[in-house]
Write an enzyme that holds these catalytic residues in place. Structure first.
Site, mmCIF file in Angstrom:
data_model
loop_
_atom_site.group_PDB
_atom_site.id
_atom_site.type_symbol
_atom_site.label_atom_id
_atom_site.label_comp_id
_atom_site.label_asym_id
_atom_site.label_seq_id
_atom_site.Cartn_x
_atom_site.Cartn_y
_atom_site.Cartn_z
ATOM 1 C CG HIS A 4 -1.964 1.075 1.150
ATOM 2 N ND1 HIS A 4 -2.809 1.227 0.076
ATOM 3 C CD2 HIS A 4 -2.291 2.062 2.028
ATOM 4 C CE1 HIS A 4 -3.606 2.263 0.292
ATOM 5 N NE2 HIS A 4 -3.316 2.779 1.466
ATOM 6 C CG HIS B 10 -3.436 6.426 2.433
ATOM 7 N ND1 HIS B 10 -4.116 5.249 2.673
ATOM 8 C CD2 HIS B 10 -3.609 7.169 3.571
ATOM 9 C CE1 HIS B 10 -4.661 5.274 3.879
ATOM 10 N NE2 HIS B 10 -4.370 6.422 4.442
ATOM 11 C CB CYS C 202 -2.652 3.039 -3.144
ATOM 12 S SG CYS C 202 -1.863 1.401 -3.169
#
Length: 292
Positions: free
Chosen positions: A29, A41, A155
């Protein structure tokens, strides 16, 4: 941080850094550290950060420590499990119990190949930290980054854009994620697996692009196979391994954000309008596919 690992300590963090944390061996991530212990994010509703829309989500969810929700919400962030899109979290919530890694920019092509896992570096140069933070905060303030999609808009795409201002323009939208591109580089095996599980790219037209990076990888692979045949290495596991690894290396270079010819600089103030147009075109393409 060394040649084979991008792991860093919190003391090494600087505002404007693109950071990531591995959730499993195949998925990390990504976000932008903006200082004061905060990370901006891009995530998906329900706290599912990869969002395939299939039972694969459940498998990944089990490998991700619960954070920002449940019975013990973060005292700083509160319950973020129902949020989606561009959000701001404390560093602890972002890491979710994982280690901290720094995404590298402006690396040489040799280093890109040495870093065997995707989602760790790019040959593209980074813009100054103040521009990076401005883009991240602007998108956080309600302008958004479009609809989250594992293959097309995830992401890592968000963090790449904040760092470089670059978007990849193709019939599949703007994907620049090196995690996804590494999958493509190894021949699309994992992509086919995801599609078998119900995950498809936003437009099926991508497969028909004659001059796509995928077709260039295929051509390069054919050339390598021919060369091996000329030198007498035409069969056996060794030949297969050489072709497979060569295909992977060439693919990662061709798909890299810093190498692609379809990457364009887009001011963040124009991004929201552009995303709306692109997503409108994708919806039309999908509707046309369904009507055929």
């Amino acid at each position: 941080m060394g040649l084979f690992s991008n792991k860093i300590t919190r003391d090494e963090l600087k505002a404007g850094d693109h950071i990531y944390s591995w959730r499993s061996y195949i998925y990390s991530h990504h976000g932008i550290y903006v200082g004061d212990g905060k990370v901006i994010h891009f995530t998906r509703r329900g706290g599912l950060e990869i969002g395939t829309g299939t039972y694969l989500d459940k498998i990944i969810q089990f490998s991700v420590p619960r954070h920002g929700g449940g019975d013990n919400p973060c005292p700083i962030c509160g319950d973020q499990s129902i949020l989606n899109g561009v959000i701001s979290s404390c560093l602890d919530c972002f890491l979710a119990g994982g280690n901290l890694y720094l995404f590298q920019y402006n690396v040489s092509k040799a280093i890109l190949v040495v870093k065997q896992r995707g989602g760790t570096c790019t040959t593209a140069p980074s813009d100054p930290p103040e521009e990076v933070i401005h883009r991240a905060r602007y998108l956080l303030s309600g302008n958004g980054f479009g609809e989250y999609h594992l293959l097309d808009n995830n992401c890592e795409d968000f963090a790449n854009y904040c760092k470089t201002g670059l978007l990849v323009f193709s019939v599949t939208k703007s994907g620049s994620s090196s995690q996804v591109n590494s999958v493509c580089a190894v021949g699309g095996v994992a992509t086919l697996t995801l599609r078998f599980l119900g995950v498809e790219r936003s437009s099926q037209a991508a497969a028909s692009l004659a001059a796509s990076p995928a077709s260039m990888v295929s051509a390069a692979t054919s050339a390598i196979s021919t060369t091996l045949g000329l030198v007498g290495v035409s069969t056996g596991f060794g030949a297969v391994a050489v072709v497979a690894y060569s295909n992977y290396c060439i693919g990662r270079l061709i798909y890299d954000l810093g190498v692609r010819k379809d990457a364009r600089k887009v001011p963040v103030e124009e991004l929201a309008a552009l995303v709306s147009v692109l997503e409108g075109n994708l919806d039309n393409n999908n509707n046309n596919d369904k009507n055929k």
